[in-house]
Write a protein that holds these residues in place. Sequence first.
Motif, PDB file in Angstrom:
ATOM      1  N   ASN A  14       0.830  -1.211   0.000  1.00 51.84           N
ATOM      2  CA  ASN A  14       0.000   0.000   0.000  1.00 51.84           C
ATOM      3  C   ASN A  14       0.866   1.263   0.000  1.00 51.84           C
ATOM      4  N   GLN A  15       1.994   1.218   0.706  1.00 49.76           N
ATOM      5  CA  GLN A  15       2.903   2.356   0.718  1.00 49.76           C
ATOM      6  C   GLN A  15       3.427   2.641  -0.691  1.00 49.76           C
ATOM      7  N   VAL A  16       3.836   1.584  -1.403  1.00 50.53           N
ATOM      8  CA  VAL A  16       4.343   1.759  -2.765  1.00 50.53           C
ATOM      9  C   VAL A  16       3.242   2.284  -3.686  1.00 50.53           C
ATOM     10  N   LYS A  17       2.049   1.753  -3.567  1.00 50.44           N
ATOM     11  CA  LYS A  17       0.943   2.218  -4.410  1.00 50.44           C
ATOM     12  C   LYS A  17       0.634   3.686  -4.150  1.00 50.44           C
ATOM     13  N   ASP A  18       0.726   4.107  -2.896  1.00 47.42           N
ATOM     14  CA  ASP A  18       0.519   5.528  -2.582  1.00 47.42           C
ATOM     15  C   ASP A  18       1.585   6.387  -3.259  1.00 47.42           C
ATOM     16  N   ASP A  19       2.840   5.928  -3.230  1.00 44.45           N
ATOM     17  CA  ASP A  19       3.914   6.669  -3.901  1.00 44.45           C
ATOM     18  C   ASP A  19       3.640   6.798  -5.389  1.00 44.45           C
ATOM     19  N   LEU A  20       3.284   5.682  -6.027  1.00 47.30           N
ATOM     20  CA  LEU A  20       3.026   5.685  -7.467  1.00 47.30           C
ATOM     21  C   LEU A  20       1.868   6.611  -7.808  1.00 47.30           C
ATOM     22  N   ARG A  21       0.819   6.555  -7.013  1.00 50.80           N
ATOM     23  CA  ARG A  21      -0.367   7.371  -7.268  1.00 50.80           C
ATOM     24  C   ARG A  21      -0.038   8.863  -7.133  1.00 50.80           C
ATOM     25  N   ARG A  22       0.783   9.203  -6.152  1.00 48.66           N
ATOM     26  CA  ARG A  22       1.087  10.602  -5.875  1.00 48.66           C
ATOM     27  C   ARG A  22       1.809  11.255  -7.048  1.00 48.66           C
ATOM     28  N   TYR A  23       2.876  10.629  -7.544  1.00 47.99           N
ATOM     29  CA  TYR A  23       3.605  11.317  -8.612  1.00 47.99           C
ATOM     30  C   TYR A  23       2.964  11.114  -9.981  1.00 47.99           C
ATOM     31  N   THR A  24       2.137  10.078 -10.136  1.00 44.08           N
ATOM     32  CA  THR A  24       1.401   9.933 -11.390  1.00 44.08           C
ATOM     33  C   THR A  24       0.352  11.028 -11.511  1.00 44.08           C
ATOM     34  N   MET A  25      -0.358  11.302 -10.424  1.00 44.20           N
ATOM     35  CA  MET A  25      -1.366  12.355 -10.446  1.00 44.20           C
ATOM     36  C   MET A  25      -0.740  13.729 -10.646  1.00 44.20           C
ATOM     37  N   ALA A  26       0.498  13.908 -10.169  1.00 44.89           N
ATOM     38  CA  ALA A  26       1.185  15.188 -10.340  1.00 44.89           C
ATOM     39  C   ALA A  26       1.678  15.388 -11.766  1.00 44.89           C
ATOM     40  N   GLY A  27       1.679  14.310 -12.578  1.00 46.26           N
ATOM     41  CA  GLY A  27       2.127  14.416 -13.965  1.00 46.26           C
ATOM     42  C   GLY A  27       3.617  14.203 -14.163  1.00 46.26           C
ATOM     43  N   VAL A  28       4.296  13.592 -13.189  1.00 46.53           N
ATOM     44  CA  VAL A  28       5.729  13.333 -13.305  1.00 46.53           C
ATOM     45  C   VAL A  28       5.955  12.143 -14.239  1.00 46.53           C
ATOM     46  N   ALA A  29       6.882  12.291 -15.163  1.00 52.89           N
ATOM     47  CA  ALA A  29       7.250  11.223 -16.091  1.00 52.89           C
ATOM     48  C   ALA A  29       8.726  10.912 -15.939  1.00 52.89           C
ATOM     49  N   PHE A  30       9.094   9.632 -16.078  1.00 51.75           N
ATOM     50  CA  PHE A  30      10.475   9.198 -15.881  1.00 51.75           C
ATOM     51  C   PHE A  30      11.056   8.662 -17.189  1.00 51.75           C
ATOM     52  N   SER A  31      12.354   8.815 -17.316  1.00 48.85           N
ATOM     53  CA  SER A  31      13.077   8.209 -18.435  1.00 48.85           C
ATOM     54  C   SER A  31      14.462   7.828 -17.935  1.00 48.85           C
ATOM     55  N   THR A  32      15.042   6.806 -18.541  1.00 50.09           N
ATOM     56  CA  THR A  32      16.371   6.334 -18.156  1.00 50.09           C
ATOM     57  C   THR A  32      17.206   6.147 -19.402  1.00 50.09           C
ATOM     58  N   ARG A  33      18.405   6.729 -19.393  1.00 50.19           N
ATOM     59  CA  ARG A  33      19.311   6.635 -20.529  1.00 50.19           C
ATOM     60  C   ARG A  33      20.740   6.453 -20.015  1.00 50.19           C
ATOM     61  N   PRO A  34      21.622   5.881 -20.826  1.00 55.21           N
ATOM     62  CA  PRO A  34      23.039   5.863 -20.441  1.00 55.21           C
ATOM     63  C   PRO A  34      23.558   7.285 -20.255  1.00 55.21           C
ATOM     64  N   LEU A  35      24.431   7.468 -19.284  1.00 51.98           N
ATOM     65  CA  LEU A  35      25.065   8.767 -19.076  1.00 51.98           C
ATOM     66  C   LEU A  35      26.141   8.948 -20.137  1.00 51.98           C
ATOM     67  N   THR A  36      26.056  10.029 -20.894  1.00 54.12           N
ATOM     68  CA  THR A  36      26.978  10.226 -22.010  1.00 54.12           C
ATOM     69  C   THR A  36      27.966  11.365 -21.789  1.00 54.12           C
ATOM     70  N   GLY A  37      27.804  12.152 -20.728  1.00 51.11           N
ATOM     71  CA  GLY A  37      28.731  13.254 -20.491  1.00 51.11           C
ATOM     72  C   GLY A  37      28.127  14.284 -19.574  1.00 51.11           C
ATOM     73  N   PRO A  38      28.760  15.442 -19.451  1.00 50.46           N
ATOM     74  CA  PRO A  38      28.246  16.496 -18.573  1.00 50.46           C
ATOM     75  C   PRO A  38      26.854  16.948 -18.994  1.00 50.46           C
ATOM     76  N   ASP A  39      26.093  17.404 -18.018  1.00 49.95           N
ATOM     77  CA  ASP A  39      24.732  17.853 -18.270  1.00 49.95           C
ATOM     78  C   ASP A  39      24.423  18.950 -17.257  1.00 49.95           C
ATOM     79  N   ASP A  40      24.173  20.154 -17.731  1.00 47.99           N
ATOM     80  CA  ASP A  40      23.956  21.284 -16.824  1.00 47.99           C
ATOM     81  C   ASP A  40      22.728  21.090 -15.947  1.00 47.99           C
ATOM     82  N   GLU A  41      21.654  20.523 -16.515  1.00 46.75           N
ATOM     83  CA  GLU A  41      20.439  20.313 -15.719  1.00 46.75           C
ATOM     84  C   GLU A  41      20.731  19.383 -14.546  1.00 46.75           C
TER      85      GLU A  41
END
Length: 372
Positions: free
Chosen positions: A176-203
């Motif tokens: 239930n704790q995990v489901k609450d976490d998932l629901r919270r950031y999904t409702m906020a509109g947060v999207a995730f992506s994962t990529r290999p690190l290729t070098g410096p990144d200012d952000e």
Amino acid sequence: MIGSYAYASLPEATARHPLAPARGLYSSDSWLELLREHGHQYRWLLMCARERAAALAPVTDGPAVQAGRYRPGFLLDERLPAERCVVAGPRTGYLNELRYGPERLPAAEVAEGLLAGEQRERPPGAALLPYLPSGPAAAFETAGHPAGLIAWDAWLDVPGTGFDGYLSGLEKTHRNQVKDDLRRYTMAGVAFSTRPLTGPDDEISDLLVLHERMYGTAYDRPGGRFSRYLARCAELPGAYVVRARLAGRTVGCHLVFHYRDVLWVRLIGVDESRPGTRGCYFGLMFYEPLRLAHELGARAVHLGIGTSRAKARRGARLEPLWTVAVTAEGRVRDLAREGLAARARDLPDPAPEADGPVPESPSAWQRPSWAA
């Protein structure tokens, strides 16, 4: 008995004596070389007893240790002055692993080398090996050197069925704790992506600096420091960055490394000043690394020390880490044992009570261990 000991650079030491590959990222050749280039100055102590039996340890004089949780005063609860101590092991990652030759040098002989290798006008009172897993720590304890609990290390096992298997395998309250976490950031509109690190990144650099300043008000290093660090990290095999985006802007990041069969989480940054971003921390720290680990075929995610209660509530298993104080017999050993016990009673992040009784010694820990 130790046949020889000598200080050498890491390349010199590995050229003089073959060493087995490190099991963990933080003692691997590539990581230690990254630390050297990033300002960590170690003296490498190579201890040899027989043709194939050797051990290698990075050694730092006590007063030169800057990181708070590695300082002798912290490890021994101020029982011995830093000037009388050396610290053996990498000062990063909070998981210490001695490197051995094809044959493992017994703990008693490693202890002899750590003390003999430091003979000067005034030899140190103690050689401290912090953040050792239970198995290696128990070997030193059997050889007569005291050990004390210093932290709890968190691991998230990766089921063969991936994230769905992880979720279904949790007990109800944790699920239930995990489901609450998932629901919270999904409702906020947060999207995730994962990529290999290729070098410096200012952000990414800006977010990491923001995170450091949030939890350390005295932190004043510029983002350029992280840019150089990210450039070096990108050269390591298995470097990835997890991003959290909100309304088209990167609001969170997590730098992770796939080394051998584990995904090692390393640096996280979240801009919590923006509404809706606070909940994405758990996606960055736990859930997205777990998904990546499954894709890569890793068996576990190493979550490290700190916030043990939050990690346990999301299905992590906790393993104790220990500080061993290698000393000669006598008053110094008594003071070291006293300091280790005092620190164990006053840990910054004790394990949740529901995880069971705290082990009194490394040999008392009978559960499965990463370093078994």
